[in-house]
Scaffold this motif. Structure first.
Motif, short mmCIF file in Angstrom:
data_model
loop_
_atom_site.label_atom_id
_atom_site.label_comp_id
_atom_site.label_asym_id
_atom_site.label_seq_id
_atom_site.Cartn_x
_atom_site.Cartn_y
_atom_site.Cartn_z
N SER B 231 4.25 -1.41 2.13
CA SER B 231 3.34 -0.55 2.99
C SER B 231 2.32 0.07 2.11
CB SER B 231 3.75 0.53 3.78
OG SER B 231 5.03 -0.23 4.60
N ASP B 232 1.21 0.51 2.51
CA ASP B 232 0.22 1.00 1.67
C ASP B 232 0.25 2.81 2.08
OD1 ASP B 232 -1.03 1.58 4.06
OD2 ASP B 232 -2.67 0.38 3.65
N SER B 234 -1.33 4.48 3.96
CA SER B 234 -1.36 5.01 5.59
C SER B 234 -0.19 4.22 6.29
CB SER B 234 -2.79 4.18 6.04
OG SER B 234 -2.47 2.85 5.95
N LYS B 236 0.17 1.25 6.44
CA LYS B 236 0.37 -0.05 7.07
C LYS B 236 0.98 -1.04 6.15
CE LYS B 236 -3.87 -3.02 7.77
NZ LYS B 236 -4.36 -3.77 6.37
#
Lengths: 332, 440
Positions: B231-232, B234, B236
């Motif tokens: 995930s990044d 944020s 996401k």
């Protein structure tokens, strides 16, 4: 069965004439109405418990699952549903994993049902003879049925262990190659089918045995007098006589095979839910569970459940047509 | 035969867990005669239940008994599931229905983002509970368990600084160095060097042994060293284009194709057995793995294992204790969770089963820094892991991390290992499965 047609109305209670018209004349009208109501309603009240239970535990889940299957529902928030129409079903149609599960269900079903019923037939035939210790043997064949799926499967998992299991040890003794009963498609399906077969053969054998004992003995005597061998007696007398029972066990086994769940789940250990790393033994039941629980997609899982129901109805219809054709055949 | 005694021993804890849960049920249904007679809220008899997975070490370190002795009105029952994935699947169902929950539930780091995100409302905010100081933990550890609204829903139990555990005897037989410094130098800097060392081992490997246990374990290890994982920042899900995932996948695939992996699935019966039979020479070794090694390698492996630095300092795993709101005794449960995760208790757990403290104070305790695990002989276990712990650069996590990890390892890499599936095709299957699962 046609021969057990009930004599019409003979058993039913005599017409109600006890509070007779004369006696009723002086009584209030509501009383007789109550009485009539009692007569008409009581039977329904008596059978109501069954239907109530059926409605709560049978019909409601069925309908609710149907409703869920038309929605997008997260397991964690089952009260929030987003309308999807038949989207869940069309998506199933386009999902490889579904077809794979369907294929596995069919192959494992055939691999388990066919040997199971054939062996049961032979076993029942043998038990039907006057053997010493017949009672004990009859109890013994039922023992696997009384064993819990979990216990049996865990034992079989050990037996089929590719590295240290008894099965591979025996096979290597026979000079056969090392078989990976966990990872390879056919071996793993055969292993699971073996568990099912082991568990249900005795049960079916007892059902066959009960049916065989209802076959008139004089048929066999007459056949023996005519010089029929035991094998001929079996194929010409026993099998045709118990055909309805065979059909019944075929139906019940098919239903069981369609719903196969516990054995592959436990057989797969940590990757049981996905039916092995490549879904090589994921059945429809497992796929439904994987969608509904680990993936929490209750709507799609419900769609699988309904698809399974429709499949069973389809199989039932085929069986019905098959049975009708066979009933008509001897006459025609 | 040694091998056949293993499964039987493995069933004993399972049977015990079953028995415990049965006891739990009867305890709940009967209500208990003690609770009827007691008076004020302070002295009321309370039965707390703890649900966890794998080896948390609380029972092993005698912490439950210690707590019960100090708090005579509290009885602790516990229930342990061996498989973490199954544990989480059951826990989410229980959370959804609000029943079947223990007063304290452990959550693995792979799922903590989901617990703190979608499921955040189902847990008690522990930041204000008795005995909790939110800054006691490593900052990234508590941040992982903090919801968007600022509620701290999980207290960190342990972290998993990465090392590599290896068998000195097998290394020597294969002509590799067996001294832990020299072994660390074999692969220092990059996990791909670990694969190279594996090829070197495999060329002279003692018959029937592999360099490492599983490519999936290697994948997890290599990924843990990456700045971007599934995930990044944020939260996401970006696993498909994440350079970290790509690199770890390639390393795992190369290990599988070089046949230096035994192709086992970790935490499963035949993996356990393979420890006993010395089938592999290394296992990637977050601190909690040491407990597993001593458990399954048994007496025959004692003194033969050593621990070397991992190519890159990183973290794999670790967990949290949460208190679901649905519990009857959330205040008492929070107090117990706070006590169990306090530095002193964390240190006791570490010396017993190897789960490294996640509190800054716990990591500094002499009991941790100077710890040597009996099973690993003279290896300065505490020092190795505590040093790594200081160098960990945490990567962002997301709600779907645990799901994605399970599919990549169980349906992707394991498929390559077991069936020789073409890696490109396996990756395609993985993306399809993940899309299918994530897009409900």
């Amino acid at each position: 069965m046609a021969s057990t047609l009930r004599a019409p109305a003979e058993d039913s209670p005599p017409p109600p004439d006890r509070p007779g018209p004369a006696a009723a004349a002086g009584r209030p009208a509501w009383r007789s109405r109550l009485h009539r109501l009692d007569l008409k309603a009581s039977p329904y009240v008596f059978i109501a418990p069954f239907f109530l239970c059926f409605a709560v535990f049978g019909l409601f889940p069925l309908v609710w699952t149907g409703w869920l299957s038309l929605h997008r529902v997260d397991l964690l928030t089952p009260d929030v549903a987003e309308w999807r129409g038949f989207g869940n079903y069309t998506r199933l149609w386009a999902t490889d994993q579904f077809w794979n599960a369907l294929r596995n269900t069919v192959t494992i079903g055939v691999l388990s049902t066919v040997p199971q019923l054939l062996m049961a037939l032979v076993l029942a035939h043998l038990l039907n003879y006057r053997l010493r210790g017949r009672g004990l043997l009859r109890v013994a064949v039922l023992a696997p049925y009384a064993t819990s799926i979990a216990a049996a499967t865990l034992v079989f998992v050990q037996l089929f262990n590719p590295d240290y299991g008894l099965v591979n040890w025996c096979l290597s003794g026979l000079g056969l190659a090392h078989t990976d009963w966990y990872a390879d498609t056919w071996p793993s399906q055969i292993a699971i089918a073996t568990i099912v077969t082991w568990r249900w053969t005795g049960y079916n054998a007892l059902i066959y045995l009960a049916a065989m004992q209802a076959v008139p003995k004089d048929l066999y005597e007459a056949a023996a007098l005519d010089g029929a061998s035991r094998w001929q007696q079996f194929t010409r007398i026993t099998v045709p006589s118990i055909r309805p029972t065979i059909l019944f066990t075929v139906v019940v086994s098919t239903i069981g095979a369609t719903q196969l769940f516990g054995e592959p789940l436990l057989f797969g250990g940590g990757v049981g839910v996905s039916g092995g790393s490549a879904h090589q033994f994921q059945t429809l039941g497992l796929y439904m569970y994987e969608l509904g629980w680990p993936s929490r997609q209750l709507g799609r899982a419900s769609a699988v459940a309904w698809t399974m129901l429709l499949l069973l109805l389809l199989i039932g219809a085929v069986r019905y047509l098959f049975a009708r054709r066979h009933r008509l055949e001897p006459k025609g | 035969m040694r091998t056949t005694s293993r499964p039987r021993r493995a069933t004993a804890p399972a049977a015990a867990a079953l028995l415990c849960s049965a006891l739990l049920l009867t305890a709940c249904s009967s209500g208990g005669p003690q609770s009827a007679g007691s008076a004020g809220p302070g002295s009321a008899q309370v039965t707390l239940t703890v649900g966890d997975f794998g080896t948390f070490g609380y029972k092993e370190a005698g912490l439950y008994d210690e707590y019960m002795a100090a708090h005579p009105n509290i009885t602790i029952k516990y229930e342990t599931v061996q498989d973490g994935q199954k544990y989480w699947d059951a826990l989410t169902t229980h959370l959804a229905s609000g029943s079947g929950l223990s007063d304290i539930q452990a959550v693995e780091v792979g799922y903590i983002a989901q617990a703190a995100g979608t499921l955040g409302d189902k847990f008690t905010d522990l930041s204000k509970a008795d005995g909790v100081k939110a800054d006691a933990w490593l900052p990234w550890k508590s941040k992982q368990a903090t919801t968007a609204k600022g509620a701290l829903i999980g207290l960190g139990t342990d972290i998993g600084p990465m090392a590599v555990c290896y068998r000195k005897d097998l290394f020597e037989q294969a002509g590799l160095p067996s001294d832990r410094e020299a072994v660390g130098r074999l692969w220092a800097g990059d996990w791909s060097k670990f694969v190279d060392a594996g090829k070197q081992y495999q060329s002279k490997a003692p018959a029937g042994t592999f360099f490492t246990d599983s490519a999936s374990g290697l994948f997890n290890a290599a990924l843990s060293a990456e700045a971007q994982q599934y995930s990044d920042a944020s939260g996401k899900l970006v696993y498909r284009d994440s350079p970290g995932v790509k690199k770890a996948w390639d390393i795992a695939v190369s290990a599988s194709q070089a046949k230096i992996s035994a192709g086992l699935r970790q935490f499963q019966d035949n993996w356990n057995t393979a420890f006993t039979n010395a089938q592999f020479a290394t296992v990637v070794c977050p601190s909690w793995m040491t407990g597993i090694i001593s458990k399954y390698s048994g007496d025959s492996g004692k003194g033969k294992w050593d621990i070397a630095q991992a190519p890159v300092a990183s973290n794999w795993g670790g967990a949290f204790l949460t208190v679901p709101k649905a519990g009857k005794h959330t205040a008492e449960a929070a107090a117990l969770a706070a006590w169990l995760t306090a530095p002193e208790q964390q240190a006791k757990v570490f010396t017993k089963v190897g789960n490294l403290p996640s509190t800054t104070a716990g990591l500094q305790l002499p009991a941790v820094q100077g710890a040597r695990l009996d099973y690993f002989g003279s290896t300065p276990t505490g020092q190795i892991f505590a040093t790594t712990a200081g160098n960990i650069k945490p990567a962002p996590i997301g709600e779907q991390d645990g799901t994605v990890k399970t599919i990549i390892t169980d349906n992707g890499i394991l498929d390559i290992e077991q069936h020789g599936t073409d890696p490109a095709k396996a990756w395609q299957t993985v993306t399809k499965l993940i899309d299918d699962k994530v897009n409900g």
